[in-house]
Design a protein around this motif. Structure first.
Motif, PDB file in Angstrom:
ATOM      1  N   THR A   1       0.838  -1.210   0.000  1.00 30.96           N
ATOM      2  CA  THR A   1       0.000   0.000   0.000  1.00 30.96           C
ATOM      3  C   THR A   1       0.867   1.252   0.000  1.00 30.96           C
ATOM      4  OG1 THR A   1      -0.516  -0.918   2.162  1.00 30.96           O
ATOM      5  CG2 THR A   1      -2.326  -0.099   0.925  1.00 30.96           C
TER       6      THR A   1
ATOM      7  N   PHE B   1       2.335   1.832  -3.361  1.00 28.12           N
ATOM      8  CA  PHE B   1       1.335   2.345  -4.304  1.00 28.12           C
ATOM      9  C   PHE B   1       1.100   3.836  -4.076  1.00 28.12           C
ATOM     10  CE2 PHE B   1      -1.257  -1.400  -6.125  1.00 28.12           C
ATOM     11  CZ  PHE B   1      -0.083  -2.042  -6.442  1.00 28.12           C
ATOM     12  N   GLU B   2       1.095   4.214  -2.799  1.00 30.56           N
ATOM     13  CA  GLU B   2       0.944   5.646  -2.468  1.00 30.56           C
ATOM     14  C   GLU B   2       2.102   6.435  -3.057  1.00 30.56           C
ATOM     15  OE1 GLU B   2       1.138   6.351   1.712  1.00 30.56           O
ATOM     16  OE2 GLU B   2       1.414   8.490   1.387  1.00 30.56           O
TER      17      GLU B   2
ATOM     18  N   LYS C   1       1.827   6.998  -6.713  1.00 28.97           N
ATOM     19  CA  LYS C   1       0.927   8.114  -7.021  1.00 28.97           C
ATOM     20  C   LYS C   1       1.627   9.447  -6.823  1.00 28.97           C
ATOM     21  CE  LYS C   1      -3.040   7.831  -4.885  1.00 28.97           C
ATOM     22  NZ  LYS C   1      -4.378   7.527  -4.368  1.00 28.97           N
ATOM     23  N   ARG C   2       2.403   9.525  -5.748  1.00 28.48           N
ATOM     24  CA  ARG C   2       3.087  10.796  -5.483  1.00 28.48           C
ATOM     25  C   ARG C   2       4.117  11.103  -6.573  1.00 28.48           C
ATOM     26  NH1 ARG C   2       1.110  12.586  -0.777  1.00 28.48           N
ATOM     27  NH2 ARG C   2       0.684  11.066   0.856  1.00 28.48           N
TER      28      ARG C   2
ATOM     29  N   HIS D   1       2.252  17.352 -12.484  1.00 30.30           N
ATOM     30  CA  HIS D   1       2.215  18.796 -12.269  1.00 30.30           C
ATOM     31  C   HIS D   1       3.366  19.502 -12.974  1.00 30.30           C
ATOM     32  CE1 HIS D   1      -1.231  18.879  -9.749  1.00 30.30           C
ATOM     33  NE2 HIS D   1      -0.715  18.021  -8.868  1.00 30.30           N
TER      34      HIS D   1
ATOM     35  N   PHE E   1      -2.521   0.896  -9.786  1.00 32.69           N
ATOM     36  CA  PHE E   1      -2.820  -0.489 -10.167  1.00 32.69           C
ATOM     37  C   PHE E   1      -2.414  -0.743 -11.611  1.00 32.69           C
ATOM     38  CE2 PHE E   1      -5.272  -0.044  -6.379  1.00 32.69           C
ATOM     39  CZ  PHE E   1      -5.359  -1.315  -5.847  1.00 32.69           C
TER      40      PHE E   1
ATOM     41  N   LYS F   1       2.284  16.494   3.772  1.00 36.27           N
ATOM     42  CA  LYS F   1       2.690  15.685   2.634  1.00 36.27           C
ATOM     43  C   LYS F   1       1.661  15.806   1.501  1.00 36.27           C
ATOM     44  CE  LYS F   1       5.162  11.340   2.314  1.00 36.27           C
ATOM     45  NZ  LYS F   1       5.236   9.971   2.788  1.00 36.27           N
ATOM     46  N   GLN F   2       0.386  15.808   1.887  1.00 44.60           N
ATOM     47  CA  GLN F   2      -0.666  15.988   0.889  1.00 44.60           C
ATOM     48  C   GLN F   2      -0.553  17.366   0.243  1.00 44.60           C
ATOM     49  OE1 GLN F   2      -1.609  12.991   0.612  1.00 44.60           O
ATOM     50  NE2 GLN F   2      -3.748  12.943   1.158  1.00 44.60           N
TER      51      GLN F   2
ATOM     52  N   THR G   1       2.018  17.323  -2.376  1.00 40.91           N
ATOM     53  CA  THR G   1       1.601  16.538  -3.541  1.00 40.91           C
ATOM     54  C   THR G   1       0.528  17.264  -4.354  1.00 40.91           C
ATOM     55  OG1 THR G   1       2.031  14.546  -2.280  1.00 40.91           O
ATOM     56  CG2 THR G   1       0.768  14.286  -4.275  1.00 40.91           C
ATOM     57  N   PHE G   2      -0.420  17.857  -3.642  1.00 41.91           N
ATOM     58  CA  PHE G   2      -1.531  18.523  -4.347  1.00 41.91           C
ATOM     59  C   PHE G   2      -1.152  19.921  -4.826  1.00 41.91           C
ATOM     60  CE2 PHE G   2      -4.777  16.009  -1.604  1.00 41.91           C
ATOM     61  CZ  PHE G   2      -4.483  14.875  -2.324  1.00 41.91           C
ATOM     62  N   GLN G   3      -0.010  20.425  -4.346  1.00 41.50           N
ATOM     63  CA  GLN G   3       0.467  21.757  -4.689  1.00 41.50           C
ATOM     64  C   GLN G   3      -0.488  22.868  -4.297  1.00 41.50           C
ATOM     65  OE1 GLN G   3       2.061  21.824  -8.677  1.00 41.50           O
ATOM     66  NE2 GLN G   3       3.823  20.777  -7.812  1.00 41.50           N
TER      67      GLN G   3
ATOM     68  N   ARG H   1      -8.048  16.584  -7.690  1.00 45.97           N
ATOM     69  CA  ARG H   1      -6.580  16.581  -7.559  1.00 45.97           C
ATOM     70  C   ARG H   1      -5.961  15.313  -8.144  1.00 45.97           C
ATOM     71  NH1 ARG H   1      -4.109  20.910  -7.431  1.00 45.97           N
ATOM     72  NH2 ARG H   1      -5.938  21.424  -8.614  1.00 45.97           N
ATOM     73  N   LYS H   2      -6.772  14.478  -8.783  1.00 42.93           N
ATOM     74  CA  LYS H   2      -6.334  13.214  -9.403  1.00 42.93           C
ATOM     75  C   LYS H   2      -5.807  12.224  -8.367  1.00 42.93           C
ATOM     76  CE  LYS H   2      -6.474  15.055 -13.620  1.00 42.93           C
ATOM     77  NZ  LYS H   2      -7.403  14.650 -14.638  1.00 42.93           N
ATOM     78  N   TRP H   3      -6.183  12.406  -7.123  1.00 43.70           N
ATOM     79  CA  TRP H   3      -5.686  11.494  -6.081  1.00 43.70           C
ATOM     80  C   TRP H   3      -6.414  10.156  -6.187  1.00 43.70           C
ATOM     81  CZ3 TRP H   3      -1.441  11.017  -3.808  1.00 43.70           C
ATOM     82  CH2 TRP H   3      -1.298  10.400  -2.565  1.00 43.70           C
ATOM     83  N   ILE H   4      -7.722  10.194  -6.483  1.00 40.17           N
ATOM     84  CA  ILE H   4      -8.418   8.963  -6.853  1.00 40.17           C
ATOM     85  C   ILE H   4      -9.105   9.211  -8.183  1.00 40.17           C
ATOM     86  CG2 ILE H   4      -8.762   7.932  -4.592  1.00 40.17           C
ATOM     87  CD1 ILE H   4     -11.382   9.291  -4.353  1.00 40.17           C
ATOM     88  N   ARG H   5      -9.175   8.203  -9.006  1.00 33.91           N
ATOM     89  CA  ARG H   5      -9.765   8.363 -10.321  1.00 33.91           C
ATOM     90  C   ARG H   5     -10.855   7.318 -10.530  1.00 33.91           C
ATOM     91  NH1 ARG H   5      -5.219   8.475  -9.263  1.00 33.91           N
ATOM     92  NH2 ARG H   5      -5.462   6.252  -9.096  1.00 33.91           N
TER      93      ARG H   5
ATOM     94  N   CYS I   1      -7.625   6.323   1.022  1.00 37.03           N
ATOM     95  CA  CYS I   1      -7.552   6.782  -0.366  1.00 37.03           C
ATOM     96  C   CYS I   1      -6.123   6.793  -0.887  1.00 37.03           C
ATOM     97  CB  CYS I   1      -8.146   8.180  -0.490  1.00 37.03           C
ATOM     98  SG  CYS I   1      -9.917   8.183  -0.305  1.00 37.03           S
ATOM     99  N   LYS I   2      -5.161   6.529   0.011  1.00 40.21           N
ATOM    100  CA  LYS I   2      -3.775   6.708  -0.383  1.00 40.21           C
ATOM    101  C   LYS I   2      -3.342   5.762  -1.490  1.00 40.21           C
ATOM    102  CE  LYS I   2      -1.629   8.937   3.501  1.00 40.21           C
ATOM    103  NZ  LYS I   2      -1.029   8.705   4.804  1.00 40.21           N
ATOM    104  N   PHE I   3      -3.807   4.526  -1.478  1.00 45.95           N
ATOM    105  CA  PHE I   3      -3.274   3.570  -2.451  1.00 45.95           C
ATOM    106  C   PHE I   3      -4.218   3.338  -3.615  1.00 45.95           C
ATOM    107  CE2 PHE I   3      -5.573  -0.443  -1.807  1.00 45.95           C
ATOM    108  CZ  PHE I   3      -6.271  -0.139  -0.664  1.00 45.95           C
ATOM    109  N   LEU I   4      -5.339   4.099  -3.676  1.00 47.12           N
ATOM    110  CA  LEU I   4      -6.292   3.848  -4.763  1.00 47.12           C
ATOM    111  C   LEU I   4      -5.871   4.537  -6.049  1.00 47.12           C
ATOM    112  CD1 LEU I   4      -9.611   4.114  -2.832  1.00 47.12           C
ATOM    113  CD2 LEU I   4      -8.374   2.114  -3.497  1.00 47.12           C
TER     114      LEU I   4
END
Lengths: 224, 391
Positions: free
Chosen positions: A93, A96-97, A100-101, A108, A124, B83-84, B87-89, B359-363, B388-391
């Protein structure tokens, strides 16, 4: 008393012929736990056949969750050591995080829309690409002929190929400095493997090259 | 067998032509981003917390980057949220009911009366610290002098250095932590303090050679504390007293914001004195001024604190203020206004999911997937962020 005991054992062996290790007898049916598979089953005639059969209980990892992915579960099990699934799951997990980062940072940074569209943000999907790209099509097996050991290229089964690719990915991530975290390295490795780069892909290509070099021995496969 | 990410789609070329075409020849005026965000159901363009009211509830507002740098430079936003943000700027905080409630109280209250105390409480991960950040931003915008501790338990759990106090005998000093806090204070208030030009009301003698005489500005006092961290704890004591006096005299407004206040009333610390005996927070010279400023013997200010289960070691079974503060702490803060912070409601949950999608964190999450997230997380903000971190 002893006679009776051996007699029952004998009877048991007569009925089953083979001793099973599982708690559940072999006529038990595997459970179906995905909702869509269940629906498909009830629509087909298969449901009538197994309606009155006994079913094994579902495993702890069997879930009807939306976010379930069989291949990812396999990957978690491949990482797992000493039965510590919780740790293995956390590692996957977290990586995967991190994927994404990494990808969002690149997203960006990208200036044009076209560049942005090309960046895959779904971890995924990145994972599936990475495993696909590391999957070999051949393997080398050892064969002794006239006192000389030959390495013969043979086709590899899909299950074994997938396992090999996952192993390479994990091994590549494990080669790191002490300060680095495993999940961060795994994320980097997965991202680069999804773009056909990185060490795991290189190992696959090396294996293919070796198979190519040993192609003269390929016919030993039939001579065995 | 080999695939790469982002193989060109067949119609991408056509799409590109259409895009450039419409951009060149269409007569439609391009909608600006600001206008677009106004239309969004989960965002509000109102980035000034002074104007926030019940209309903005369950929407996210963005803290401008310069203000974020000024208030939260040396800490303040929780680590995982930070941290978010990178990432999200952007630093977006949701406008929620408890923050609006406290802001409305602060707008209506009579400042000639003794200060009001607001205690935020709630279960783990419901957003106490972020609500505090929202209120801190409000106070900054309203030109309060900020007395802000972003996590009080740091001083008693992982302090940098412990020394015997020279100025207040029988107490222990935390010189480096005190110096860091002074730096934090200066960073947050330097602009405002140079405008207000507050003066020290009496002489403070630090040793035979060094003293701060009457009439020097407060900023100089703070800088002295930063340079001579041996006396930083004493400087904080003096500073807090001066701020109280200045507030009573009506020269400035002061906002005290402390996250995890129950660390001050805990019966366990990791600070030991020379005889290896545990020192309680009330014997730590750094904590004493903050006990002093949370009394209600001054006016023209406000006190907003949170109580948190993770701030102390000995009391962790309930999130209620009476239990977390203990008898002494409760009597010290009493009377206060308790404000409960709860998990997201449905509207807040939906707008958070929308924000993550934006923010494209989950799609491409399905409605049943969203429902599953709702059930797994029980709409708890922290658990939702984690899930939501790993989705």
């Amino acid at each position: 008393m002893y006679f009776l005991f051996t007699y029952t054992l004998f009877r048991c062996n007569l009925t089953s012929f083979r001793r099973e290790y599982s708690v559940f007898p072999s006529h038990y049916v595997e459970p179906i736990y995905r909702k869509d598979e269940q629906e498909a089953l009830f629509r087909s005639e298969e449901a009538m056949n197994i309606a009155h059969q006994q079913v094994k209980p579902a495993q702890i990892t069997d879930t009807c969750s939306e976010f379930y992915d069989a291949r990812v579960l396999k990957f978690i099990n491949t990482i797992m050591r000493n039965g510590d699934r919780k740790l293995a799951r956390t590692l996957v997990t977290k990586s995967f995080e991190e994927i994404k980062r990494i990808q969002l940072q690149r997203y960006h940074k990208a200036k044009t829309n076209e560049e942005k569209d090309n960046i895959e943000l779904d971890p995924f999907v990145v994972f599936h690409y990475a495993v696909d790209n590391c999957t070999p099509v051949l393997q080398l097996i050892n064969c002794r002929k006239g006192g000389i050991m030959y390495k013969i290229p043979v086709p590899i089964s899909p299950v074994r190929a997938q396992h090999k690719s996952m192993k390479w990915l994990i091994e590549a991530a494990k080669e790191k400095d002490d300060e680095e975290r495993f999940y961060n390295m795994l994320a980097k490795e997965l991202v680069s493997a999804s773009q056909n780069q990185g060490r795991a892909v290189k190992w696959k290509e090396e294996l293919h090259k070796k198979c190519q070099a040993n192609r003269a021995y390929a016919h030993f496969r039939w001579l065995k | 067998m080999e695939r790469t990410v982002g193989q060109p789609v067949n119609d991408s070329f056509l799409r590109r032509i259409r895009k450039t075409h419409s951009r060149k020849f269409s007569t439609v005026v391009e909608v600006k981003d600001e206008q677009a965000s106004q239309v969004c159901s989960f965002r509000t363009a109102e980035n000034n917390p002074i104007n926030h009211n019940t209309d903005h509830i369950a929407r996210l507002y963005t803290v401008p980057i310069d203000i974020q740098r000024q208030i939260f430079q040396n800490g303040g936003l929780p680590g995982k949220f930070m941290k978010q943000v990178t990432t999200f700027q952007e630093c977006s905080i949701m406008v929620r009911q408890p923050a609006i409630e406290i802001i409305s109280y602060l707008n209506q209250v009579d400042y000639t009366r003794p200060v009001n105390k607001y205690v935020l409480y709630g279960k783990f991960g419901v957003g106490k610290s972020l609500t505090l950040c929202h209120i801190l931003h409000y106070a900054f915008a309203q030109k309060y002098v900020l007395v802000h501790i972003y996590w009080a338990a740091h001083w008693f759990k992982d302090m940098k250095e412990v020394a015997t106090s020279v100025l207040s005998p029988g107490c222990m000093d935390l010189p480096i932590d005190a110096g860091l806090w002074l730096k934090h204070f200066k960073f947050q208030n330097s602009k405002l303090l140079s405008e207000l030009d507050l003066k020290v009301s009496k002489d403070y003698v630090w040793n035979q050679r060094e003293m701060t005489s009457q009439g020097t500005s407060i900023l100089e006092l703070v800088e002295f504390g930063m340079n001579r961290i041996k006396y930083a704890c004493g400087v904080i004591d003096a500073l807090i007293k001066e701020l109280k006096l200045a507030s009573i005299a009506g020269k400035c407004k002061t906002m005290v914001v402390i996250d995890g206040f129950n660390a001050f009333t805990s019966s366990h610390t990791r600070i030991r004195n020379d005889n290896k005996v545990m020192v309680l927070p009330k014997q730590v010279s750094l904590a004493i001024p903050f006990f002093d400023i949370t009394k209600n013997d001054w006016c023209n200010g406000a006190i907003v604190v949170t109580v948190d289960q993770t701030a102390n070691k000995d009391r962790r079974e309930s999130h209620l203020p009476r239990y977390l503060l203990g008898k002494e702490g409760f009597e010290h803060l009493d009377p206060f206004i308790p404000v409960l912070i709860e998990d997201y409601n449905i509207a807040e949950f939906d707008s958070m999911i929308e924000y993550y999608k934006d923010r494209k964190w989950i799609r491409n999450i399905t409605s049943s997937g969203q429902r599953e997230l709702e059930l797994i997380t029980n709409r708890n903000p922290f658990v939702l962020m984690d899930q939501c971190k790993f989705l």
